[in-house]
Enzyme design. Structure first.
Site, PDB file in Angstrom:
ATOM      1  N   LYS A 171      -8.984 -46.805  -4.501  1.00 50.68           N
ATOM      2  CA  LYS A 171     -10.117 -47.707  -4.241  1.00 50.68           C
ATOM      3  C   LYS A 171     -11.409 -46.902  -4.179  1.00 50.68           C
ATOM      4  O   LYS A 171     -12.454 -47.323  -4.695  1.00 50.68           O
ATOM      5  CB  LYS A 171      -9.890 -48.469  -2.928  1.00 50.68           C
ATOM      6  CG  LYS A 171      -8.784 -49.513  -3.023  1.00 50.68           C
ATOM      7  CD  LYS A 171      -8.413 -50.084  -1.655  1.00 50.68           C
ATOM      8  CE  LYS A 171      -7.208 -51.020  -1.759  1.00 50.68           C
ATOM      9  NZ  LYS A 171      -6.739 -51.526  -0.461  1.00 50.68           N
ATOM     10  N   GLN A 197      -7.649 -50.509   5.757  1.00 48.08           N
ATOM     11  CA  GLN A 197      -6.402 -50.451   4.982  1.00 48.08           C
ATOM     12  C   GLN A 197      -5.219 -50.857   5.865  1.00 48.08           C
ATOM     13  O   GLN A 197      -5.010 -50.286   6.933  1.00 48.08           O
ATOM     14  CB  GLN A 197      -6.211 -49.025   4.427  1.00 48.08           C
ATOM     15  CG  GLN A 197      -4.980 -48.862   3.555  1.00 48.08           C
ATOM     16  CD  GLN A 197      -5.045 -49.693   2.261  1.00 48.08           C
ATOM     17  OE1 GLN A 197      -6.075 -49.779   1.621  1.00 48.08           O
ATOM     18  NE2 GLN A 197      -3.933 -50.301   1.882  1.00 48.08           N
ATOM     19  N   ASP A 204     -12.366 -57.736   1.792  1.00 46.67           N
ATOM     20  CA  ASP A 204     -10.965 -58.019   1.472  1.00 46.67           C
ATOM     21  C   ASP A 204     -10.696 -59.524   1.502  1.00 46.67           C
ATOM     22  O   ASP A 204      -9.690 -59.983   0.981  1.00 46.67           O
ATOM     23  CB  ASP A 204     -10.041 -57.339   2.499  1.00 46.67           C
ATOM     24  CG  ASP A 204      -9.407 -56.069   1.947  1.00 46.67           C
ATOM     25  OD1 ASP A 204      -9.299 -55.955   0.709  1.00 46.67           O
ATOM     26  OD2 ASP A 204      -9.029 -55.200   2.753  1.00 46.67           O
TER      27      ASP A 204
END
Ligand code: NAD
Length: 287
Positions: A53, A97, A120
Site C-alpha cells: 500500500k 491495518q 478504508d
C-alpha cells in the site's frame, strides 16, 4: 471465450489517474496528499500488505506517515494516536491495518477515525452512508469489484448477484453496492444450506469466504461472471476461494488470484485517499 479480469492492469490505470489528481492538488493548494498508516505488531502478512500500500502511494505521489507500533501497544495509546492523526491537517486519510493484536478493541479504534479520513470505508458512518446510498467513502474491496465490473462492461441491472460471505468489510458492503446498481442480491454465509444450488443461480458470483477453492464447477451457471475476493495461503503461494481451473471454462469472465481483486483493493485505497483530500480541500475553501 472466458475473459480474464485483469486487476493489475486496471489498478495501474486507476493509479495513473490518481497521480494526475495528486499533482493538481499540490499545485492548487501547496499541500501534498498524506496517508497515515498504522501497523501494530509483527504479523508478516500485514507487513507485506502495508509495504504494498505504501509503495502504491509513493508511486502516485501520496506521502505516507508510517506508524509501526509494538504488539503490546495499549488501546489507550492507539486511541491517542488516532486522535492526533484526526487533528493533523497533513493527514488526509488514516489506515489502520487489521487485524490488530487480540488485546485491542478493533471496533473502538475504527470508530475513533473521523469519517472524512476513513479511507478504508470501515466506520459506521461510511457504512451507513453506503446503506443510504449517500455520498461518502466506500469500502475499498467492494468498490474495487464494482469498478472491475464497470470497466469490463458487465451488466448488473436486473441480474442475480450472489455474494458468498457477509463480513462488514467485504460481503455486506458488496451486497449493498450491487443492490444500488439494481442487481437482485442474495447473500450466502456459513449457515447457508446447499451453497452450490444457490450459487448456480448467480449471473454474477462474488466470493469472499476465506476458504480455499470453496467454489468449484458444481457452483457455477454457464456464462456466470465470477469474482474471487478470497486470499488463502497455500504451499505454492496465494489461493483464491474459487477453484479457477474447474470454474474458468464455465464462466464468461473471472478474476484470477493473485492479480484480480487484490490490486484493485489497493488502488481504491489510493483513490479514496485522493477523494478525501479533495473534499477536505474544497471544505477549507468554503469556510
Ligand atoms: P471473514 O472471515 O470476516 O468473513 C467470511 C465470511 O464468509 C463469513 O460471513 C462467513 O459466514 C462466510 N463463510 C465462510 N465459510 C463459508 C462457507 N463454507 N460457506 C458459505 N459462507 C462461508 O472474511 P473477510 O474479511 O470477509 O474476507 C474473506 C476473504 O477475502 C478472505 O480470504 C480474505 O483474506 C479475503 N480478502 C481479500 C481482499 C482483497 O483485497 N483481495 C480484501 C479483504 C479480504
Amino acid at each position: 471465450m472466458t475473459r480474464i479480469i485483469d486487476g493489475n492492469s486496471l489498478a495501474a490505470i486507476v493509479r495513473e489517474q490518481a497521480a494526475i489528481q495528486v499533482q493538481e492538488f499540490e499545485q492548487q493548494t501547496g499541500t501534498t496528499i498524506g496517508l497515515a498508516v498504522v501497523l501494530v505488531g509483527d504479523d508478516p502478512a500485514s507487513a507485506v500488505y502495508v509495504r504494498m500500500k505504501e509503495s502504491d502511494c509513493a508511486q502516485v505521489g501520496i506521502r505516507t506517515f508510517d506508524h509501526r507500533l509494538p504488539a503490546d501497544t495499549s488501546q489507550a495509546e492507539l486511541l491517542d494516536l488516532i486522535d492526533c492523526l484526526n487533528a493533523d491537517s497533513a493527514v488526509h486519510g488514516i489506515l489502520v491495518q487489521l487485524p490488530l493484536p487480540d488485546h485491542c478493541d478493533e471496533e473502538e479504534i475504527i470508530a475513533r477515525i473521523l469519517p472524512e479520513k476513513d479511507v478504508d470505508g470501515f466506520t459506521a458512518t461510511s457504512l451507513g452512508l453506503t446503506i443510504r446510498g449517500q455520498d461518502g467513502i466506500r469500502a475499498c474491496t467492494p468498490l474495487g469489484v464494482m469498478r472491475m465490473l464497470d470497466y469490463y462492461g458487465i451488466d448488473i441491472e436486473g441480474k442475480h448477484a450472489v455474494v458468498v460471505g457477509r463480513s462488514t468489510i467485504v460481503g455486506k458492503p458488496q451486497s449493498l453496492l450491487l443492490l444500488a446498481a439494481n442487481a437482485t442480491v442474495t447473500v450466502c454465509h456459513s449457515y447457508t444450506q446447499d451453497l452450490p444450488s444457490v450459487c448456480r443461480q448467480a449471473d454474477i458470483l462474488v466470493v469472499a469466504a476465506g476458504s480455499a477453492k470453496l467454489i468449484d464447477k458444481s457452483c457455477i451457471k454457464c456464462g456466470a461472471v465470477v469474482i474471487d475476493v478470497g486470499i488463502n495461503r497455500g504451499e505454492d503461494g496465494l489461493i483464491g476461494d474459487v477453484d479457477f481451473e474447474s470454474v474458468a471454462p464455465l464462466a464468461s469472465a473471472i478474476t484470477p488470484v493473485p492479480g484480480g481483486v487484490g490490486p484493485m483493493t489497493r488502488a481504491m485505497l489510493v483513490e479514496n485517499t485522493v477523494q478525501a483530500a479533495l473534499k477536505a480541500g474544497s471544505l477549507r475553501q468554503n469556510t
